[in-house]
Motif scaffolding. Structure first.
Motif, short mmCIF file in Angstrom:
data_model
loop_
_atom_site.label_atom_id
_atom_site.label_comp_id
_atom_site.label_asym_id
_atom_site.label_seq_id
_atom_site.Cartn_x
_atom_site.Cartn_y
_atom_site.Cartn_z
N PRO A 1 26.03 -32.70 88.48
CA PRO A 1 26.31 -33.40 89.74
C PRO A 1 25.47 -34.66 89.84
CG PRO A 1 25.88 -31.05 90.10
CD PRO A 1 25.51 -31.35 88.68
N PRO A 2 25.88 -35.62 90.67
CA PRO A 2 25.09 -36.83 90.85
C PRO A 2 23.67 -36.50 91.31
CG PRO A 2 27.26 -37.09 91.83
CD PRO A 2 27.15 -35.65 91.42
N GLN A 3 22.72 -37.32 90.84
CA GLN A 3 21.31 -37.03 91.09
C GLN A 3 20.72 -37.82 92.26
OE1 GLN A 3 19.89 -34.61 88.04
NE2 GLN A 3 18.85 -36.48 87.46
N ALA A 4 21.51 -38.73 92.81
CA ALA A 4 20.94 -39.70 93.75
C ALA A 4 20.20 -39.05 94.91
CB ALA A 4 22.04 -40.62 94.28
N TRP A 5 20.70 -37.93 95.41
CA TRP A 5 20.11 -37.34 96.60
C TRP A 5 19.26 -36.11 96.29
CZ3 TRP A 5 20.58 -41.02 99.81
CH2 TRP A 5 21.72 -41.81 99.81
N LEU A 6 18.94 -35.89 95.01
CA LEU A 6 18.14 -34.75 94.62
C LEU A 6 16.67 -35.13 94.49
CD1 LEU A 6 20.39 -33.18 91.81
CD2 LEU A 6 20.34 -32.61 94.25
N GLY A 7 15.79 -34.18 94.79
CA GLY A 7 14.37 -34.38 94.57
C GLY A 7 14.03 -34.23 93.10
N SER A 8 12.77 -34.51 92.75
CA SER A 8 12.39 -34.51 91.34
C SER A 8 12.59 -33.15 90.69
CB SER A 8 10.93 -34.96 91.20
OG SER A 8 10.08 -34.11 91.94
N HIS A 9 12.19 -32.07 91.33
CA HIS A 9 12.33 -30.75 90.73
C HIS A 9 13.80 -30.32 90.66
CE1 HIS A 9 8.04 -30.06 90.43
NE2 HIS A 9 7.92 -30.54 91.65
N GLU A 10 14.57 -30.71 91.67
CA GLU A 10 16.01 -30.41 91.64
C GLU A 10 16.69 -31.17 90.51
OE1 GLU A 10 16.50 -31.72 95.71
OE2 GLU A 10 17.22 -29.72 96.27
N ARG A 11 16.25 -32.40 90.27
CA ARG A 11 16.80 -33.18 89.16
C ARG A 11 16.48 -32.53 87.83
NH1 ARG A 11 16.91 -39.63 89.97
NH2 ARG A 11 17.61 -39.72 92.12
N ALA B 1 15.96 -29.35 87.20
CA ALA B 1 16.81 -28.17 87.04
C ALA B 1 18.25 -28.57 86.77
CB ALA B 1 16.73 -27.31 88.30
N ASN B 2 18.70 -29.64 87.42
CA ASN B 2 20.07 -30.12 87.24
C ASN B 2 20.33 -30.55 85.81
OD1 ASN B 2 22.68 -30.95 88.25
ND2 ASN B 2 21.95 -33.05 88.28
N LEU B 3 19.30 -31.06 85.13
CA LEU B 3 19.46 -31.62 83.79
C LEU B 3 19.07 -30.64 82.68
CD1 LEU B 3 18.05 -35.16 84.53
CD2 LEU B 3 20.40 -34.63 83.89
N ALA B 4 18.69 -29.43 83.04
CA ALA B 4 18.31 -28.45 82.03
C ALA B 4 19.46 -28.22 81.05
CB ALA B 4 17.92 -27.13 82.70
N ARG B 5 19.16 -28.39 79.77
CA ARG B 5 20.13 -28.18 78.67
C ARG B 5 21.36 -29.09 78.79
NH1 ARG B 5 18.31 -23.50 80.39
NH2 ARG B 5 20.15 -23.10 81.64
N ALA B 6 21.17 -30.24 79.44
CA ALA B 6 22.29 -31.18 79.56
C ALA B 6 22.45 -32.07 78.34
CB ALA B 6 22.12 -32.06 80.81
N PHE B 7 21.39 -32.19 77.51
CA PHE B 7 21.42 -33.08 76.35
C PHE B 7 21.18 -32.28 75.07
CE2 PHE B 7 19.94 -35.60 79.95
CZ PHE B 7 20.83 -36.66 79.92
N ALA B 8 21.83 -32.70 74.00
CA ALA B 8 21.66 -32.06 72.69
C ALA B 8 21.75 -33.12 71.62
CB ALA B 8 22.74 -30.99 72.47
N ALA C 1 13.12 -37.39 85.48
CA ALA C 1 13.80 -36.18 85.02
C ALA C 1 14.79 -36.46 83.89
CB ALA C 1 14.52 -35.51 86.19
N THR C 2 15.55 -37.55 83.98
CA THR C 2 16.56 -37.83 82.96
C THR C 2 15.90 -38.14 81.62
OG1 THR C 2 18.15 -38.64 84.59
CG2 THR C 2 18.49 -39.30 82.30
N LEU C 3 14.92 -39.03 81.62
CA LEU C 3 14.29 -39.37 80.36
C LEU C 3 13.47 -38.20 79.80
CD1 LEU C 3 13.41 -43.11 80.76
CD2 LEU C 3 14.56 -42.08 78.82
N GLU C 4 12.86 -37.42 80.66
CA GLU C 4 12.14 -36.25 80.16
C GLU C 4 13.12 -35.29 79.47
OE1 GLU C 4 9.16 -32.78 81.79
OE2 GLU C 4 11.17 -32.99 82.59
N ALA C 5 14.31 -35.11 80.06
CA ALA C 5 15.30 -34.22 79.47
C ALA C 5 15.82 -34.75 78.14
CB ALA C 5 16.46 -34.01 80.45
N CYS C 6 15.80 -36.07 77.96
CA CYS C 6 16.22 -36.67 76.69
C CYS C 6 15.11 -36.63 75.65
CB CYS C 6 16.67 -38.11 76.90
SG CYS C 6 18.18 -38.31 77.85
N LEU C 7 13.87 -36.87 76.08
CA LEU C 7 12.75 -36.89 75.15
C LEU C 7 12.44 -35.50 74.59
CD1 LEU C 7 10.43 -39.29 77.18
CD2 LEU C 7 11.46 -39.80 74.95
N ARG C 8 12.70 -34.47 75.40
CA ARG C 8 12.35 -33.11 74.98
C ARG C 8 13.03 -32.69 73.68
NH1 ARG C 8 14.19 -30.37 79.13
NH2 ARG C 8 12.47 -31.03 80.44
#
Length: 231
Positions: free
Chosen positions: A164-174, A176-183, A206-213
């Protein structure tokens, strides 16, 4: 789609010829490929130190972090109204011609002597890519690769889960939203490589952390690069 994009670009060229570009900051004439006039662009606050994506997600001070190696993100500017106008023009107004010059700005944020082995973009999910028609992060990554002289690699990092769009989510919600979204598409080819991953704006990290991981997990030395940090 490519033909429609080409026609839109030519149409903008005609409009630019008939109606000169006006800087949204002060109203002075400006070059279409620059969007802002030189004084307004020079007035955007610049950064000179890396930020930690993980510290941002954890709502800690992101500058000068020594706790999270491999989570560094370099940003050229702070996200003020003038930087916002540039990002919105590229992202929502199909001003693709801005990407090359913005890529030069971003490359200037990297530390002296740094040269990546590979340049990647933060990917869009295929459904979102079809909806928007292009990925502004990919345009910026193309430009950064050109200015740094580093190979540009497509498809090495994929978005495998629509979120879902991240614009209105807080940092921790973002996060969780991006968990396992990138491979990774070809993880073995990234081991031991210096990888630079490019996006437009750093917000909560959150987005870059999910990509860097996953890049770090594959043995890559990964670093992020963005045009602006939205504090």
């Amino acid at each position: 789609m490519r033909l429609a994009g080409w026609l839109r670009e030519r149409g903008r060229d005609v409009v630019a010829f008939a109606l000169p570009q006006r800087c949204p900051g002060c109203g002075a004439e400006s070059e279409p490929q620059r969007f802002l006039c030189e004084p307004c662009r020079a007035g955007i606050p610049r950064l000179s130190i890396p930020l930690c994506a993980t510290c941002l997600v954890e709502e800690r001070e992101p500058a000068g972090c020594l706790r999270h190696p491999g989570c560094s993100v370099w940003a050229r500017w702070l996200y003020d109204p003038l930087a916002e106008s540039l990002v919105h023009a590229l992202k929502y107004q199909e001003r693709w011609g801005l990407a090359l010059d913005l890529g030069r700005e971003m490359a200037g944020a990297l530390p002296p002597g740094y040269r990546p082995d590979l340049v990647l973009e933060v990917p869009l999910h295929p459904a979102r890519r079809r909806e928007r028609g292009y990925n502004q992060a990919a345009l910026l990554a193309d430009a950064v690769a050109e200015w740094t002289g580093a190979p540009r690699v497509h498809g090495a990092l994929r978005r495998v889960r629509a979120t879902p769009p991240q614009a209105w989510l807080g940092s921790h919600e973002r996060r969780a939203n991006l968990a396992r979204a990138f491979a990774l598409g070809r993880p073995r080819e990234l081991e031991g490589r210096e990888v630079l991953i490019v996006d437009d704006v750093l917000t909560t990290g959150a987005t870059l952390e999910a990509c860097l991981r996953p890049l770090r997990a594959a043995g890559a030395r990964a670093t992020g690069l963005v045009l602006a940090w939205a504090q």
